[in-house]
Design an enzyme around this catalytic site. Structure first.
Site, PDB file in Angstrom:
ATOM      1  N   ARG A 187      83.418  16.616 -34.718  1.00  0.00           N
ATOM      2  CA  ARG A 187      82.048  17.007 -35.068  1.00  0.00           C
ATOM      3  C   ARG A 187      81.311  17.513 -33.821  1.00  0.00           C
ATOM      4  NH1 ARG A 187      84.775  16.471 -38.592  1.00  0.00           N
ATOM      5  NH2 ARG A 187      84.574  15.211 -40.485  1.00  0.00           N
ATOM      6  N   SER A 238      77.457  13.131 -45.527  1.00  0.00           N
ATOM      7  CA  SER A 238      77.745  11.984 -44.648  1.00  0.00           C
ATOM      8  C   SER A 238      76.735  11.958 -43.506  1.00  0.00           C
ATOM      9  CB  SER A 238      79.164  12.085 -44.094  1.00  0.00           C
ATOM     10  OG  SER A 238      80.106  12.059 -45.134  1.00  0.00           O
ATOM     11  N   GLU A 245      75.214  12.217 -37.871  1.00  0.00           N
ATOM     12  CA  GLU A 245      75.748  13.589 -37.870  1.00  0.00           C
ATOM     13  C   GLU A 245      74.624  14.620 -37.845  1.00  0.00           C
ATOM     14  OE1 GLU A 245      78.807  15.074 -40.319  1.00  0.00           O
ATOM     15  OE2 GLU A 245      79.966  13.222 -40.345  1.00  0.00           O
TER      16      GLU A 245
END
Length: 344
Positions: free
Chosen positions: A167, A244, A340
């Site tokens: 990520r 998420s 995130e």
């Protein structure tokens, strides 16, 4: 070069998947590099802080944005070449990611099927190095073009230059607030093999009658992933969310073994370097957060990894909930959870 005319005091509520009300001092849709050159050449606009917006699915607006929002709207998908091993497909930054994946499948091109139904835009995908069900964007990436505000030039970056991580990419570091992705080219393999390593995908294929996942087509894999994500994740059009919310934390083998000794059933995945990725959703669920609410902010009842806006929540409300979850997971497991989405 004429100066762009941005809209002022612009509502961003419809442009973020949490559905949070926040306003931009100035807003400008962008269809390509020429618009960005014009912004750079305009002294007033160039002096403003910039926020580049794609699908708004990896964003938490905790306040109004006192600057210029550049909304990437460029469209277009094309096959740009092929060789013995790959077909090369280029997509503009403003293309919807899932729509792009569906386009490749419709052309008989395989390789992106595990990334089906991930919200957001093509341009945002490499910034986050999106991933799901055993595949990351970097596995199918060839190159991208980005406008560099510092130099006023269009850069072409290959996989090494993008410095992809979990990520993560160079766009979160040296090129943050500097480079704007214009388009992305993918290398889709001609000798494709299905990836059904994740238990959920293998189970979904079995339910469709595949005793051997190797018999599944890319379309079959995509359909399985879409079914799983639809079952587990809320539709942002119905309930505000950013998918998420937390990254799956990476821990050492020693820490993972110690946790496993204390917590039977700990879900973890060994990484190539010997470390372990823990399932953040499992950690949050074991802390009792699934389905809980704090005002209008809540944790989705079907998936503890997803924070939701039940209607009227502010970005600060979501951030407060996230902090409470992080504190609980740290207290119970000694593991730090990292969000995130980008907080603005």
């Amino acid at each position: 070069m004429s100066s762009p005319a941005p809209q002022h005091d612009f509502s961003l509520r419809a442009l973020n998947t949490f559905g949070i009300e926040a306003r931009a001092q100035a807003y400008l849709p962008v269809d390509g590099a020429d618009t960005l050159r014009a912004v750079r050449a305009d002294a007033t606009l160039a002096a403003l802080p910039r926020l580049v917006l794609g699908g708004g699915s990896n964003l938490l607006l905790t306040q109004d944005f006192a600057g210029l929002v550049l909304h990437m709207r460029g469209a277009g998908i094309e096959v740009v070449g092929e060789d013995e091993d790959f077909t090369y497909v280029r997509a503009a930054a403003g293309e919807n990611w899932h729509g792009f994946v569906q386009w490749t499948l419709a052309q008989g091109l395989s390789g992106l099927e595990n990334l089906s139904l991930i919200p957001g835009s093509v341009g945002a995908a490499p910034i986050q190095n999106i991933g799901a069900y055993g595949i990351e964007l970097k596995d199918r990436f060839h190159e991208l073009r980005a406008f560099d505000f510092a130099a006023g030039e269009v850069l072409t970056l290959d996989r090494a230059a993008c410095r992809f991580g979990y990520r993560d990419s160079v766009f979160k570091h040296e090129l943050r607030d500097r480079a704007v992705v214009l388009d992305v080219t993918f290398a889709l393999p001609k000798r494709w093999q299905p990836n059904a390593n994740y238990a959920d995908v293998a189970q979904a294929l079995q339910e469709k009658g595949f005793s051997d996942a190797a018999q599944a087509s890319a379309r079959d894999i995509a359909d399985a992933v879409i079914a799983i994500r639809t079952r587990k994740l809320p539709d942002p059009a119905k309930i505000g969310n950013a998918g998420s919310f937390f990254k799956n934390p990476i821990v050492s083998a020693q820490q993972r073994d110690a946790l496993l000794a204390q917590h039977i059933g700990l879900v973890s995945y060994r990484q190539d370097d010997g470390s372990y990725k823990l399932a953040a959703g499992w950690l949050i669920d074991r802390c009792g957060w699934k389905g809980k609410t704090m005002g209008a902010a809540g944790v989705y009842e079907k998936q503890a990894l997803v924070l939701v806006n039940h209607g009227g929540a502010s970005g600060a409300d979501i951030a407060q909930l996230a902090k409470a979850i992080q504190d609980d997971v740290m207290l119970k497991f000694g593991v730090a959870l990292e969000p995130e989405p980008v907080f603005i």
